[in-house]
Design a protein around this motif. Structure first.
Motif, short mmCIF file in Angstrom:
data_model
loop_
_atom_site.label_atom_id
_atom_site.label_comp_id
_atom_site.label_asym_id
_atom_site.label_seq_id
_atom_site.Cartn_x
_atom_site.Cartn_y
_atom_site.Cartn_z
N GLN A 377 30.38 22.63 29.69
CA GLN A 377 30.81 24.21 29.99
C GLN A 377 29.75 24.72 31.02
OE1 GLN A 377 31.40 25.66 25.83
NE2 GLN A 377 33.34 26.29 27.07
N LEU A 378 28.31 24.34 30.84
CA LEU A 378 27.33 24.70 31.67
C LEU A 378 27.45 24.57 33.15
CD1 LEU A 378 24.25 24.49 29.50
CD2 LEU A 378 25.15 26.72 30.35
N ALA A 379 28.13 23.20 33.06
CA ALA A 379 28.42 22.58 34.73
C ALA A 379 29.45 23.51 35.36
CB ALA A 379 28.99 21.30 34.66
N SER A 380 30.35 24.19 34.58
CA SER A 380 31.62 24.91 35.09
C SER A 380 31.36 26.42 35.15
CB SER A 380 32.78 24.46 34.30
OG SER A 380 32.73 25.02 33.01
N VAL A 381 30.12 26.76 35.02
CA VAL A 381 29.67 28.32 34.86
C VAL A 381 29.88 28.87 36.31
CG1 VAL A 381 27.96 29.91 34.52
CG2 VAL A 381 28.30 28.43 32.65
N ARG A 382 30.58 29.90 36.51
CA ARG A 382 30.46 30.79 37.78
C ARG A 382 30.04 32.10 37.27
NH1 ARG A 382 35.91 30.73 40.13
NH2 ARG A 382 34.94 32.33 41.37
N ARG A 383 28.84 32.52 37.63
CA ARG A 383 28.61 33.88 37.27
C ARG A 383 29.13 34.98 38.13
NH1 ARG A 383 22.16 32.47 36.44
NH2 ARG A 383 22.34 31.48 34.59
N ASP A 384 29.92 34.73 39.26
CA ASP A 384 30.52 35.64 39.84
C ASP A 384 32.19 35.79 39.31
OD1 ASP A 384 31.47 33.11 40.56
OD2 ASP A 384 31.69 33.65 42.79
N ARG A 385 32.27 35.24 38.08
CA ARG A 385 33.62 35.25 37.64
C ARG A 385 34.13 36.78 37.10
NH1 ARG A 385 35.21 31.52 32.08
NH2 ARG A 385 37.45 32.21 32.00
N SER A 386 35.24 36.87 37.21
CA SER A 386 35.38 38.32 36.87
C SER A 386 35.75 38.38 35.46
CB SER A 386 36.79 38.76 37.72
OG SER A 386 36.65 38.69 38.99
N PRO A 387 35.78 39.41 34.65
CA PRO A 387 35.82 39.46 33.48
C PRO A 387 37.54 39.28 33.16
CG PRO A 387 34.44 41.30 33.88
CD PRO A 387 34.98 40.53 35.44
N ALA A 388 37.76 38.61 32.06
CA ALA A 388 39.25 38.21 31.68
C ALA A 388 39.85 39.52 31.20
CB ALA A 388 39.00 36.93 31.01
N GLY A 389 39.27 40.25 30.58
CA GLY A 389 39.98 41.48 30.11
C GLY A 389 40.14 42.64 30.83
N PRO A 390 40.92 43.63 30.41
CA PRO A 390 41.18 44.86 31.06
C PRO A 390 40.07 45.83 31.03
CG PRO A 390 42.15 45.12 28.74
CD PRO A 390 41.72 43.63 28.99
N ARG A 391 39.88 46.61 32.18
CA ARG A 391 38.62 47.21 32.30
C ARG A 391 38.39 48.45 31.68
NH1 ARG A 391 35.56 44.93 36.42
NH2 ARG A 391 36.29 43.39 37.50
N GLY A 392 37.71 48.40 30.71
CA GLY A 392 37.13 49.71 29.86
C GLY A 392 37.78 50.92 29.79
N GLN A 393 39.18 50.87 29.44
CA GLN A 393 39.89 52.22 29.14
C GLN A 393 40.42 52.45 27.68
OE1 GLN A 393 40.09 54.92 31.16
NE2 GLN A 393 38.57 53.83 32.50
N ALA A 394 40.08 51.08 26.82
CA ALA A 394 40.82 51.17 25.56
C ALA A 394 40.32 52.54 24.73
CB ALA A 394 40.31 49.88 24.90
N ALA A 395 38.98 52.71 24.84
CA ALA A 395 38.80 53.85 24.04
C ALA A 395 39.57 55.15 24.51
CB ALA A 395 37.23 54.01 24.02
N HIS A 396 39.56 55.43 25.47
CA HIS A 396 40.40 56.55 26.04
C HIS A 396 42.11 56.40 25.88
CE1 HIS A 396 37.46 58.96 28.00
NE2 HIS A 396 36.98 58.02 28.57
N ARG A 397 42.35 55.37 25.58
CA ARG A 397 43.69 55.21 25.09
C ARG A 397 43.92 55.43 23.80
NH1 ARG A 397 43.16 49.99 27.66
NH2 ARG A 397 43.68 50.16 30.05
#
Length: 415
Positions: A377-397
């Motif tokens: 898993q460490l060999a496949s790490v990409r720190r520029d990988r985008s988050p897999a989840g929706p961006r930060g609006q659940a609390a407001h929903r």
């Protein structure tokens, strides 16, 4: 508008806090209060809230009786992040409800049979809600007092909303509850489908995402990761986070209680110390960390104590996150991290929360395979990988759904 949140600790309180902030942003003057149970109280205080506790409702002759019972019950029940007085009130008021319902002898037998896991203080919450008089009651899918709050509100005609944190997998006790909230917010379409299949009316289920995941994407998370690494001088070194919890007491003796956590820690320590560039962070469940062995101090090993630091910095900084059946695995996946599950965990096997089967990571079938999978898993790490989840609006929903519930409540029934 007055909204009362009722929550236990861990991922449950972490769902509530951002929704409280979103309500205040959306509705000026909104009175969002939190009844923070057990370890949730410390989390809420550190987030700037002034939480209510059972001690606030432990008054008069009834309160004196409850505290006397609490004194008899508290041995072995005290958590470092909960005041003794709050523990006495929590245990005593719950136990007193049993005494009043079934008599003292039967109450003590019930305590011996099921302990605090059997608490569901419905009458206490009817009294609390009658005193606080909220327009809406909000809880999560946690049992005991949270479920009692939903049932008490239902009996009093107060609108309710529950937030379900994860997947509602088969066997989840939440699916078989007889009383559900008026609205239920969930992580995903798949969770909604499972609840509907269990008999919950689909129109009462709203997909919002998990508010605790909102902070995992964006500038705050990136800054927290940079600061965490810089503070320890770890730079760009690979970082593994072990986010563990207790296993059932009746599990295989090799893994029961803290045994699995200690064994995994020992394995990860050996691996870390044999790699000159690797770092390890260890963080156990907020309710249970004090029951585990703390690793010896080392410049490349960090003990993440939940009553001293939040999850965000260490999770944001990690490359690989090792988990059993915990919300942290889903949070790690949502944050774009590599997730390494433990398929040999008794709780994973009982709950079905195997992150490889859920499509969110890979799983070790036994403890011996852990180092090899970790290196892959460490060999496949990409720190520029985008988050897999929706961006930060659940609390407001979720806040929008709460406001809608309050608006539909008849004026004559409001506080």
């Amino acid at each position: 508008m007055k909204v009362l949140f009722v929550t236990y600790g861990g991922g449950h309180v972490e769902m509530c806090l951002p929704v409280m902030r979103a309500l205040r942003e959306r509705i000026p003057g909104c009175d969002a209060q939190i009844l923070a149970l057990t370890t949730a109280s410390g989390v809420a205080r550190r987030a700037g809230e002034a939480p209510l506790g059972f001690l606030d409702f432990c008054t008069g002759a009834e309160g004196e009786r409850a505290l006397r019972y609490g004194e008899r019950l508290v041995e072995g029940q005290q958590h470092p992040d909960v005041t003794r007085e709050e523990s006495l009130a929590y245990l005593g008021l719950n136990f007193l409800e049993w005494v009043d319902e079934m008599g003292e002898q039967a109450a003590w037998q019930r305590w011996r049979d099921v302990g605090r896991q059997g608490f569901r203080p419905l009458k206490l919450f009817q009294r609390i809600l009658s005193q606080v008089r909220p327009d809406v009651v909000v809880a999560t899918n946690s049992p005991r007092s949270e479920q009692a709050a939903i049932e008490a509100a239902h009996a009093l005609g107060i609108p309710t909303l529950s937030m379900v944190d994860l997947f509602a997998l088969p066997g989840d006790p939440y699916l078989s509850r007889k009383v559900h909230a008026d609205l239920i917010t969930v992580l995903s379409d798949a969770t909604r489908d499972k609840l509907a299949a269990a008999g919950v009316p689909r129109e009462r289920i709203v997909v919002t995402g998990n508010p605790a995941f909102d902070q995992l994407s964006g500038e705050d998370a990136r800054n927290a990761a940079v600061h965490f690494r810089a503070e320890r001088g770890w730079g760009e070194r690979p970082l593994v986070l072990w986010a563990g919890h207790m296993e059932p007491a009746d599990a295989d003796p090799r893994w029961a209680g803290a045994a699995l956590g200690d064994a995994v820690l020992e394995t990860l320590l050996r691996w870390t110390l044999s790699h000159d560039d690797a770092c390890l962070a260890v963080r156990y469940h907020p309710n249970e960390w004090h029951q585990f062995r703390q690793p010896a101090p080392h410049p490349r090993v960090h003990w993440s104590q939940p009553d001293r630091e939040t999850l965000l910095p260490v999770l944001a900084a990690a490359d690989v996150v090792v988990v059993q059946a915990t919300t942290v695995g889903a949070q790690a996946h949502a944050a774009g991290k590599q997730v390494l599950g433990l398929a040999f965990s008794p709780l994973v096997q009982r709950s079905g929360m195997d992150y490889e089967r859920l499509g969110m990571g890979v799983s070790a079938k036994d403890i011996a395979s852990l180092p090899t999978l970790l290196e892959r898993q460490l060999a496949s790490v990409r720190r520029d990988r985008s988050p897999a989840g929706p961006r930060g609006q659940a609390a407001h929903r979720v806040a929008l759904e709460i406001a809608g519930l309050a608006a539909r409540r008849p004026e004559g029934n409001r506080a």
